[in-house]
Design a protein around this motif. Structure first.
Motif, PDB file in Angstrom:
ATOM      1  N   ALA A 633      39.094  36.557  29.244  1.00  0.00           N
ATOM      2  CA  ALA A 633      38.439  35.368  29.800  1.00  0.00           C
ATOM      3  C   ALA A 633      37.779  34.553  28.692  1.00  0.00           C
ATOM      4  N   LYS A 634      37.135  35.239  27.747  1.00  0.00           N
ATOM      5  CA  LYS A 634      36.515  34.530  26.626  1.00  0.00           C
ATOM      6  C   LYS A 634      37.569  33.756  25.840  1.00  0.00           C
ATOM      7  N   ASP A 635      38.711  34.381  25.600  1.00  0.00           N
ATOM      8  CA  ASP A 635      39.763  33.749  24.814  1.00  0.00           C
ATOM      9  C   ASP A 635      40.406  32.581  25.560  1.00  0.00           C
ATOM     10  N   ILE A 636      40.736  32.778  26.827  1.00  0.00           N
ATOM     11  CA  ILE A 636      41.536  31.794  27.560  1.00  0.00           C
ATOM     12  C   ILE A 636      40.674  30.712  28.203  1.00  0.00           C
ATOM     13  N   VAL A 637      39.595  31.119  28.864  1.00  0.00           N
ATOM     14  CA  VAL A 637      38.760  30.141  29.572  1.00  0.00           C
ATOM     15  C   VAL A 637      38.027  29.231  28.594  1.00  0.00           C
ATOM     16  N   SER A 638      37.598  29.774  27.460  1.00  0.00           N
ATOM     17  CA  SER A 638      36.885  28.930  26.493  1.00  0.00           C
ATOM     18  C   SER A 638      37.789  27.832  25.948  1.00  0.00           C
ATOM     19  N   ARG A 639      39.123  28.071  25.947  1.00  0.00           N
ATOM     20  CA  ARG A 639      40.065  27.029  25.521  1.00  0.00           C
ATOM     21  C   ARG A 639      40.543  26.162  26.678  1.00  0.00           C
ATOM     22  N   ASN A 640      40.249  26.595  27.900  1.00  0.00           N
ATOM     23  CA  ASN A 640      40.668  25.857  29.107  1.00  0.00           C
ATOM     24  C   ASN A 640      39.491  25.778  30.070  1.00  0.00           C
ATOM     25  N   PRO A 641      38.459  24.983  29.756  1.00  0.00           N
ATOM     26  CA  PRO A 641      37.258  24.921  30.600  1.00  0.00           C
ATOM     27  C   PRO A 641      37.622  24.578  32.042  1.00  0.00           C
ATOM     28  N   GLY A 642      36.954  25.276  32.967  1.00  0.00           N
ATOM     29  CA  GLY A 642      37.198  25.042  34.388  1.00  0.00           C
ATOM     30  C   GLY A 642      38.311  25.887  34.965  1.00  0.00           C
ATOM     31  N   ALA A 643      38.981  26.691  34.139  1.00  0.00           N
ATOM     32  CA  ALA A 643      40.108  27.505  34.615  1.00  0.00           C
ATOM     33  C   ALA A 643      39.633  28.571  35.585  1.00  0.00           C
ATOM     34  N   THR A 660      31.815  32.787  34.455  1.00  0.00           N
ATOM     35  CA  THR A 660      31.003  31.582  34.640  1.00  0.00           C
ATOM     36  C   THR A 660      30.420  31.099  33.315  1.00  0.00           C
ATOM     37  N   ASP A 661      29.934  32.027  32.500  1.00  0.00           N
ATOM     38  CA  ASP A 661      29.333  31.667  31.220  1.00  0.00           C
ATOM     39  C   ASP A 661      30.321  30.960  30.293  1.00  0.00           C
ATOM     40  N   TYR A 662      31.579  31.314  30.393  1.00  0.00           N
ATOM     41  CA  TYR A 662      32.591  30.686  29.531  1.00  0.00           C
ATOM     42  C   TYR A 662      33.195  29.435  30.153  1.00  0.00           C
ATOM     43  N   GLY A 663      32.649  29.011  31.308  1.00  0.00           N
ATOM     44  CA  GLY A 663      33.090  27.752  31.908  1.00  0.00           C
ATOM     45  C   GLY A 663      34.205  27.887  32.909  1.00  0.00           C
ATOM     46  N   GLY A 664      34.484  29.117  33.364  1.00  0.00           N
ATOM     47  CA  GLY A 664      35.544  29.331  34.339  1.00  0.00           C
ATOM     48  C   GLY A 664      35.016  29.490  35.745  1.00  0.00           C
ATOM     49  N   ARG A 665      35.945  29.621  36.700  1.00  0.00           N
ATOM     50  CA  ARG A 665      35.561  29.832  38.093  1.00  0.00           C
ATOM     51  C   ARG A 665      36.048  31.207  38.538  1.00  0.00           C
ATOM     52  N   PRO A 666      35.136  32.144  38.832  1.00  0.00           N
ATOM     53  CA  PRO A 666      35.540  33.488  39.250  1.00  0.00           C
ATOM     54  C   PRO A 666      35.996  33.495  40.712  1.00  0.00           C
ATOM     55  N   ILE A 667      37.072  34.220  40.997  1.00  0.00           N
ATOM     56  CA  ILE A 667      37.605  34.327  42.357  1.00  0.00           C
ATOM     57  C   ILE A 667      37.852  35.798  42.660  1.00  0.00           C
ATOM     58  N   LEU A 668      37.125  36.343  43.640  1.00  0.00           N
ATOM     59  CA  LEU A 668      37.289  37.728  44.079  1.00  0.00           C
ATOM     60  C   LEU A 668      38.436  37.806  45.082  1.00  0.00           C
TER      61      LEU A 668
END
Length: 830
Positions: A633-643, A660-668
């Motif tokens: 998530a750190k690698d991918i979301v930080s390069r794709n904010p909002g993913a 969330t901290d890296y700018g992504g949206r968590p989905i359970l």
């Protein structure tokens, strides 16, 4: 008859029959001048077109053909030079391989004599970097040696010992290209082989063989093309850029030369165009003279016609009448039957006649004995059960018929079929294919490969996007089953049940399909090699659990440039060392020991079919997949904010905050590879994962679960960060937790037990999630119980801020479970 007016009368504006005829406007260009100008313009276009065509066909094309011919010749010369060089290598090596002293030393395993001979070779053979003699059957993998023995060298040695053809191979060893060549000792083919002589040559001899005189004429690229292995560019010398590169194979090797011409070679291919220029000039003179004469003649005719029209108008004469055109309605046009079909104007009855779809075939409703097709094997996202009893060859054939019929209804005419390494998979595959072919659906058989390669095939092959994998994934050796993909989507839930319903109703097509075979492994490795780039050397221990990844993973990571230590990578469907389930701690102990023993950068354990992984750090710490998902998530979301990032109900609570901290949206979401892939497709997520080890990467990849690709992306991250895996993973939060705890419960009772717990359980003020089983979230921790979709069991998992609260949640869940079934016993020491 009226008198014809004279030119003088018309020009001076005198009247004719009382009407004034005005003089012409002499300011306008003369028709003769206009006509001549137009003719000259047309002539210029003709001359230009003909001249260009002549120059192209007689100069440019001739030059290009000459350049291609010279390039082909030069490429062939370089290839022949390399052939001469490698023949000299063969002769030098054969000289030593024929020596009785070397054969005798190998037969007796005389180490001192072997060392003396190896030293002689180093002195007497040009460009040799190392010489090693191996008594027959003694060669082993040795990644730590100055000149390591890898899978590639072992294969050369094996072929030499069996007196099969061995060709020299280039390999990038310790950041330099070396040429490896193995020969049987003695080299005389009608004598038994006592061992093998393996030599490594530097690249200097090859470069000299190409020759400086060739390099000045262009750029030579040496490419190694080994069947089943990605093509490798060994080196490039010279400069090109002046034309099409031409290939030439080097006879008796895996090598190909690609030669691209230089400016010097283009100059050699030039054509003398003097005569062509003279011809174009003569043509231009003739065309322009003709244009002037023709234009003048046309212009004079235009003047005469204009004068006649002026006289007619002045005399009140009308031009000949022209029949008016009658407008015609498009609906009045008669259209042929063929045109009606093209325009879609035929009536509904005609359009549907003779074009019934496959779905129009009536269902047959004759019943099949339900005991012959156990409902229990049709699970939430695959078909799985005990081989020989629940998963029989007859059922495999019926499943083949049903899935093929489903595919045909979906517009797919081909199914891709693969199997894992279980002992019963070949027979089940044979009958599965029989069933598929009996419907008229075709089969592309990609053989024994991990499940991710079946998914890869459905994404990349032109034949279709549907397939069946014969596998029971991580289950013990006595199990087998089928994973189904239709139109690129894994079948799950009701779609799996529909396969059984189709069999029972005999709603099956009949026909005669064709089977073809295809090796997907080289394309898979090549695609990952093209995507993943390592910034440094990485050593990896691979535990394939004797499963099917042992066929692909060591080769893949060796191609990526890793130092590979294989562990249980030989295929054995009985799984003699441990079950192919990496989520069980005891199954990871051999991997942990090997990582520590070899001081490797990481260890990776795959399940039986390769779609799951668990990772071990250099210190022997297990990184469970939900924590591994934080790193991705750190690698991918930080390069794709909002993913979006999708994860299952068994995953750590800390993952939610991390994403969330890296700018992504968590989905359970629900556990299971099929529902997870479905949710990723629905949300467009770039990353997904489960605690059980399925990692789904859509960033730069296809989005299916692939343990090998996930491991490749992980080593890329490690190489780029320059830290140990222990240091990298230590940056992420870790709560106190249990592993996945399994409790045996009968198939027909497990889901009823969970439903009763949901209805009657008392979990206080906890927030309950019933998306997949029952998850109770408290302020300081959470617990989960759910029915397994792959075995006769329920699974539990717990996580808390401290040990005290962890014990509280565990006790609470056990108490509530025993209220529903007092026979429940939980073994916490799994």
């Amino acid at each position: 008859m009226l008198p014809k007016p004279s030119r003088a009368n018309l020009e001076d504006g005198s009247s004719v029959k009382g009407k004034s005829v005005k003089a012409k406007n002499t300011s306008k260009a003369s028709p003769v001048v206009i006509a001549v100008s137009i003719a000259l313009a047309v002539a210029a276009i003709i001359v230009g077109g003909v001249g260009f065509a002549a120059y192209k066909f007689l100069v440019i094309d001739v030059q290009e053909k000459q350049l291609i011919k010279l390039t082909e010749q030069r490429s062939a010369i370089v290839a022949e030079n390399l052939k001469i060089y490698i023949d000299s290598v063969y002769q030098q090596v054969d000289f030593f391989a024929r020596k009785p002293s070397l054969a005798s030393a190998l037969a007796s395993n005389d180490e001192e004599a072997l060392e003396d001979i190896e030293a002689q070779i180093l002195k007497q053979v040009n460009n040799v970097e190392s010489a090693q003699a191996f008594p027959k059957g003694s060669a082993k993998l040795d990644a730590e040696a100055p000149f390591p023995i890898r899978f590639a060298e072992l294969e050369q040695i094996r072929l030499a010992e069996e007196r099969e053809t061995v060709l020299p191979e280039f390999a990038n060893i310790n950041k330099q290209w070396l040429l490896s060549y193995a020969v049987a000792v003695p080299s005389v083919s009608d004598l038994p082989a006592h061992g093998t002589l393996l030599l490594r040559f530097n690249i200097d001899g090859v470069k000299r063989a190409i020759g400086e005189e060739n390099v000045q004429f262009g750029r030579a690229t040496l490419i190694q093309k080994i069947p089943g292995v990605q093509d490798r560019n060994v080196f490039v010398v010279g400069q090109g850029g002046e034309g099409r590169a031409e290939p030439a194979a080097v006879e008796g090797t895996y090598w190909h030369i690609i030669f691209e011409p230089s400016p010097l070679m283009r100059a050699q291919a030039s054509v003398d165009a003097t005569l062509i220029y003279i011809g174009i000039g003569a043509l231009a003179a003739i065309c322009f003279l003709t244009a002037v004469l023709l234009g003048r003649r046309i212009g004079l005719r235009m003047v005469a016609k204009a004068e006649t029209q002026a006289v007619n108008v002045s005399l009140g004469l009308k031009p000949d009448a022209v029949a008016p055109s009658v407008p015609q309605d498009i609906l009045d046009i008669e259209i042929s039957d063929e045109d009606e079909a093209l325009l879609g104007l035929e009536d509904e009855e005609t359009a549907t006649a003779g074009s019934a779809s496959l779905a129009d075939i009536p269902e047959q409703t004759e019943d099949i004995d339900d005991s012959l097709l156990p409902n229990v094997i049709f699970r939430a996202y695959d078909i799985r059960g005990l081989a020989k009893t629940e998963i029989t060859k007859e059922i495999a054939q019926q499943i083949g018929q049903a899935v093929a019929s489903e595919a045909l209804d979906a517009g797919e005419t081909t199914l891709i079929v693969a199997r894992d390494a279980r002992t019963h998979s070949p027979e089940l595959t044979e009958y599965l294919i029989r069933g598929i072919l009996s419907t008229g659906c075709d089969v592309v058989n990609i053989g024994t490969v991990p499940t991710p390669l079946l998914y890869f095939a459905t994404e990349t092959l032109d034949c279709g996007k549907s397939g069946i994998m014969v596998t029971a994934s991580h289950n013990p050796a006595e199990y087998n089953g089928f994973k189904v993909v239709i139109n690129g989507k894994c079948r799950a839930e009701e779609d799996i049940k529909a396969i059984r319903a189709r069999i029972l109703s005999k709603n099956l097509y009949e026909g005669a399909g064709e089977e073809k075979r295809h090796d997907i492994v080289p394309s898979y490795i090549d695609t990952i090699f093209s995507d993943v780039a390592l910034a440094g050397d990485i050593s990896i221990v691979i535990d394939a659990a004797n499963g099917v990844t042992g066929k692909v993973a060591p080769q893949l990571f060796e191609e990526l440039g890793c130092g590979v230590v294989p562990l249980f990578c030989d295929l054995d469907g009985t799984f003699p060392n441990h079950d192919p389930d990496p989520t069980i701690v005891k199954n990871l102990q051999p991997l942990i020991a090997k990582v520590r023993e070899t001081n490797a950068d990481l260890g990776v354990a795959f399940d039986g079919d390769g779609d799951r992984l668990v990772v071990v750090t250099p210190k022997g710490k297990i990184i469970w997949p939900d924590r591994l998902l934080m790193l991705f998530a750190k690698d991918i979301v930080s390069r794709n904010p909002g993913a979006d990032v999708v994860f299952d109900v068994k995953s750590t609570r800390a993952l939610n905050q991390c994403i969330t901290d890296y700018g992504g949206r968590p989905i359970l979401w629900k556990t299971g590879h099929s529902p997870m892939k479905g949710k990723m497709l629905e949300t467009g997520a770039l990353l997904g994962g489960e605690y059980s080890g399925h990692i789904f990467i859509k960033d730069r990849w296809f989005g299916f679960d692939d343990g090998m690709y996930a491991a490749a992306r992980l080593i890329e991250i490690i190489s780029l960060q320059g830290e140990t895996l222990d240091e990298i993973i230590g940056e992420f939060p870790e709560l106190i937790s249990t592993t996945e705890v399994r409790v045996d419960v009968a198939e027909d009772k497990k889901f009823k037990l969970i439903e009763s717990l949901i209805q009657n359980g008392d979990f206080g003020e906890a927030k309950l999630t019933t998306l997949d089983g029952l998850r109770a979230d408290f302020k300081d921790g959470w617990g989960l119980v759910r029915g397994s979709n792959t075995s006769a069991s329920i699974t539990l998992r717990f996580e808390a801020e401290n040990e005290e609260f962890l014990h509280f949640i565990k006790a609470l869940f056990v108490r509530e479970l025993r209220k529903v079934d007092n026979t429940i016993v939980v073994d916490w020491e799994q």
